[in-house]
Design an enzyme around this catalytic site. Structure first.
Site, PDB file in Angstrom:
ATOM      1  N   ARG A  82      22.827  62.763   5.125  1.00 38.63           N
ATOM      2  CA  ARG A  82      22.056  63.324   4.002  1.00 38.63           C
ATOM      3  C   ARG A  82      22.637  62.804   2.700  1.00 38.63           C
ATOM      4  O   ARG A  82      23.838  62.793   2.510  1.00 38.63           O
ATOM      5  CB  ARG A  82      22.138  64.862   4.023  1.00 38.63           C
ATOM      6  CG  ARG A  82      21.047  65.490   4.849  1.00 38.63           C
ATOM      7  CD  ARG A  82      21.229  66.968   5.008  1.00 38.63           C
ATOM      8  NE  ARG A  82      21.337  67.690   3.751  1.00 38.63           N
ATOM      9  CZ  ARG A  82      20.998  68.974   3.621  1.00 38.63           C
ATOM     10  NH1 ARG A  82      20.491  69.639   4.651  1.00 38.63           N
ATOM     11  NH2 ARG A  82      21.154  69.588   2.478  1.00 38.63           N
ATOM     12  N   ARG A 106      16.920  81.446  -5.394  1.00 39.42           N
ATOM     13  CA  ARG A 106      18.296  81.026  -5.677  1.00 39.42           C
ATOM     14  C   ARG A 106      18.684  81.290  -7.123  1.00 39.42           C
ATOM     15  O   ARG A 106      19.830  81.062  -7.490  1.00 39.42           O
ATOM     16  CB  ARG A 106      18.436  79.530  -5.413  1.00 39.42           C
ATOM     17  CG  ARG A 106      18.817  79.187  -3.976  1.00 39.42           C
ATOM     18  CD  ARG A 106      18.599  77.692  -3.786  1.00 39.42           C
ATOM     19  NE  ARG A 106      19.575  77.081  -2.943  1.00 39.42           N
ATOM     20  CZ  ARG A 106      19.281  76.467  -1.787  1.00 39.42           C
ATOM     21  NH1 ARG A 106      18.059  76.460  -1.332  1.00 39.42           N
ATOM     22  NH2 ARG A 106      20.221  75.882  -1.100  1.00 39.42           N
TER      23      ARG A 106
END
Ligand code: AMP
Length: 188
Positions: free
Chosen positions: A129, A89
């Site tokens: 989440r 990333r």
């Protein structure tokens, strides 16, 4: 050995399509997000470090992520290749991956910004989440734009990109991912 990287913004459906793509390629999926979540669930030191960053919508620091992936990619099940979901990333992570292996292809799921925010908010309701509040979602998208989007042209320059339109219904995207999988599978 087939090594494929799957990239795309948060909420693009990477997890779902990673399984499909890896199944077709006959390689395991290695998801750094899943590994971090497992560490959080087991309450390890790594999990505690990762959670601080994940909850803020930030990336886990490169040295932590890179050490973890080096260890994971040394395991036996990666011998015939692997599909990386969510790694690399950052530019620094690309350099580390280059030391470990040769990447055959980079599949990028391209999705427009607003449908992403809607999708992530819906998922937040279902999965609870802790990194899916609206503020954190917007931060995650910004971090992706700043740190990960540059990787698209980096891999593009190496001729490795396979861009997939990730907008629309999941079945439509699935078809597009399957086409890419076919193109990556060597003819028998
Ligand atoms: P994901 O499920 O792939 O969206 O990952 C969830 C979170 O884990 C991310 O928002 C980051 O905080 C962390 N994470 C996953 N992969 C990486 C990575 N390659 N580098 C840094 N942080 C990561």
């Amino acid at each position: 050995m087939t090594t494929v990287v799957l990239m795309g913004p948060p909420g693009a459906g990477k997890g779902t399509h990673a399984e499909l793509l890896a199944g077709r390629l006959g390689v395991p999926v290695i998801s750094t997000g899943d590994i971090f979540r497992a560490q959080v669930a087991s309450g390890t030191d790594l999990g505690r470090t990762a959670q601080r960053h994940m909850d803020a919508g930030e990336y886990v620091p490169d040295e932590v992520t890179n050490a973890m992936i080096r260890e994971r990619l040394a395991a036996d099940d990666t011998r015939s290749g692997f599909l990386l979901d969510g790694y690399p990333r950052t530019v620094d992570q690309v350099a580390v991956l280059d030391e470990i292996c040769t990447v055959d292809a980079v599949v990028v799921l391209q999705v427009d910004q607003e449908p992403l925010v809607r999708r992530l908010l819906r998922r937040a309701e279902i999965e609870h989440r802790s990194d899916d509040t609206e503020e954190v979602i917007r931060r995650r998208l910004q971090v992706y734009a700043d740190q990960t989007v540059p990787l698209i042209s980096l891999y593009g320059g190496r001729g490795l990109l396979r861009e997939v339109d990730g907008n629309g219904e999941i079945d439509e995207v699935r078809e597009r991912v399957l086409e890419v999988a076919c193109a990556l599978t060597p003819a028998e």
